[in-house]
Scaffold this motif. Structure first.
Motif, PDB file in Angstrom:
ATOM      1  N   PRO A   1       2.582  10.631  -7.362  1.00 20.95           N
ATOM      2  CA  PRO A   1       3.330  11.817  -6.952  1.00 20.95           C
ATOM      3  C   PRO A   1       3.895  11.680  -5.536  1.00 20.95           C
ATOM      4  O   PRO A   1       4.987  12.162  -5.246  1.00 20.95           O
ATOM      5  CB  PRO A   1       2.314  12.946  -7.022  1.00 20.95           C
ATOM      6  N   SER A   2       3.140  11.010  -4.664  1.00 21.44           N
ATOM      7  CA  SER A   2       3.575  10.846  -3.280  1.00 21.44           C
ATOM      8  C   SER A   2       2.876   9.643  -2.656  1.00 21.44           C
ATOM      9  O   SER A   2       1.727   9.360  -2.976  1.00 21.44           O
ATOM     10  CB  SER A   2       3.241  12.094  -2.465  1.00 21.44           C
ATOM     11  N   PHE A   3       3.592   8.940  -1.776  1.00 20.47           N
ATOM     12  CA  PHE A   3       2.982   7.874  -0.994  1.00 20.47           C
ATOM     13  C   PHE A   3       2.831   8.297   0.469  1.00 20.47           C
ATOM     14  O   PHE A   3       2.654   7.477   1.346  1.00 20.47           O
ATOM     15  CB  PHE A   3       3.795   6.578  -1.109  1.00 20.47           C
TER      16      PHE A   3
ATOM     17  N   PRO B   1      -5.132   8.345  -3.031  1.00 18.13           N
ATOM     18  CA  PRO B   1      -4.270   7.657  -3.983  1.00 18.13           C
ATOM     19  C   PRO B   1      -3.002   7.080  -3.354  1.00 18.13           C
ATOM     20  O   PRO B   1      -2.571   5.993  -3.725  1.00 18.13           O
ATOM     21  CB  PRO B   1      -3.938   8.729  -5.022  1.00 18.13           C
ATOM     22  N   ALA B   2      -2.431   7.756  -2.399  1.00 16.94           N
ATOM     23  CA  ALA B   2      -1.225   7.249  -1.740  1.00 16.94           C
ATOM     24  C   ALA B   2      -1.510   5.906  -1.078  1.00 16.94           C
ATOM     25  O   ALA B   2      -0.711   4.971  -1.154  1.00 16.94           O
ATOM     26  CB  ALA B   2      -0.725   8.247  -0.700  1.00 16.94           C
TER      27      ALA B   2
ATOM     28  N   THR C   1       7.143  -2.805  -8.981  1.00 22.47           N
ATOM     29  CA  THR C   1       8.045  -1.761  -8.505  1.00 22.47           C
ATOM     30  C   THR C   1       7.221  -0.497  -8.330  1.00 22.47           C
ATOM     31  O   THR C   1       6.342  -0.209  -9.149  1.00 22.47           O
ATOM     32  CB  THR C   1       9.177  -1.504  -9.526  1.00 22.47           C
ATOM     33  N   VAL C   2       7.478   0.255  -7.264  1.00 26.71           N
ATOM     34  CA  VAL C   2       6.792   1.533  -7.056  1.00 26.71           C
ATOM     35  C   VAL C   2       7.813   2.667  -7.065  1.00 26.71           C
ATOM     36  O   VAL C   2       8.972   2.491  -6.697  1.00 26.71           O
ATOM     37  CB  VAL C   2       5.982   1.561  -5.734  1.00 26.71           C
TER      38      VAL C   2
ATOM     39  N   ARG D   1       7.521   4.208   1.762  1.00 32.74           N
ATOM     40  CA  ARG D   1       6.360   4.063   2.654  1.00 32.74           C
ATOM     41  C   ARG D   1       5.427   2.938   2.221  1.00 32.74           C
ATOM     42  O   ARG D   1       4.602   2.490   2.997  1.00 32.74           O
ATOM     43  CB  ARG D   1       5.595   5.373   2.731  1.00 32.74           C
ATOM     44  N   VAL D   2       5.561   2.479   0.980  1.00 29.06           N
ATOM     45  CA  VAL D   2       4.723   1.380   0.498  1.00 29.06           C
ATOM     46  C   VAL D   2       5.048   0.094   1.256  1.00 29.06           C
ATOM     47  O   VAL D   2       4.191  -0.772   1.416  1.00 29.06           O
ATOM     48  CB  VAL D   2       4.886   1.197  -1.029  1.00 29.06           C
ATOM     49  N   ALA D   3       6.256  -0.029   1.756  1.00 31.33           N
ATOM     50  CA  ALA D   3       6.648  -1.242   2.487  1.00 31.33           C
ATOM     51  C   ALA D   3       5.700  -1.531   3.647  1.00 31.33           C
ATOM     52  O   ALA D   3       5.433  -2.686   3.961  1.00 31.33           O
ATOM     53  CB  ALA D   3       8.080  -1.108   2.990  1.00 31.33           C
ATOM     54  N   THR D   4       5.147  -0.504   4.260  1.00 28.83           N
ATOM     55  CA  THR D   4       4.218  -0.705   5.371  1.00 28.83           C
ATOM     56  C   THR D   4       2.844  -1.175   4.895  1.00 28.83           C
ATOM     57  O   THR D   4       2.052  -1.651   5.682  1.00 28.83           O
ATOM     58  CB  THR D   4       4.040   0.586   6.198  1.00 28.83           C
TER      59      THR D   4
END
Length: 70
Positions: A9-11, A18-19, A37-38, A47-50
């Motif tokens: 639902p959210s990162f 969970p994020a 893929t996210v 934000r997953v890139a970090t």
């Protein structure tokens, strides 16, 4: 290589565990050679890139999930 789509639902880290854990899982799977893929319902997938030290996770910033028919 396996293609994997992880959704959340959210990162945004302020939303809790969970994020963080799904983002780290994406990075770990990509580092092992999987095509990851996210996507996030609130558009925060970038934000997953970090959390991806390999830099291999693909970010889907679209408002809709990708659909592939075969």
């Amino acid at each position: 290589m396996t293609r994997i789509l992880l959704t959340n639902p959210s990162f945004r880290l302020e939303h809790g565990g969970p994020a963080y854990s799904v983002g780290r899982l994406a990075g770990a799977l990509a580092a092992l050679g999987h095509d990851v893929t996210v996507w996030a319902a609130d558009g925060s997938a970038d934000r997953v890139a970090t959390m991806d030290p390999s830099g291999s996770v693909k970010i889907n910033a679209q408002n809709a999930l990708p659909v592939h028919c075969s």
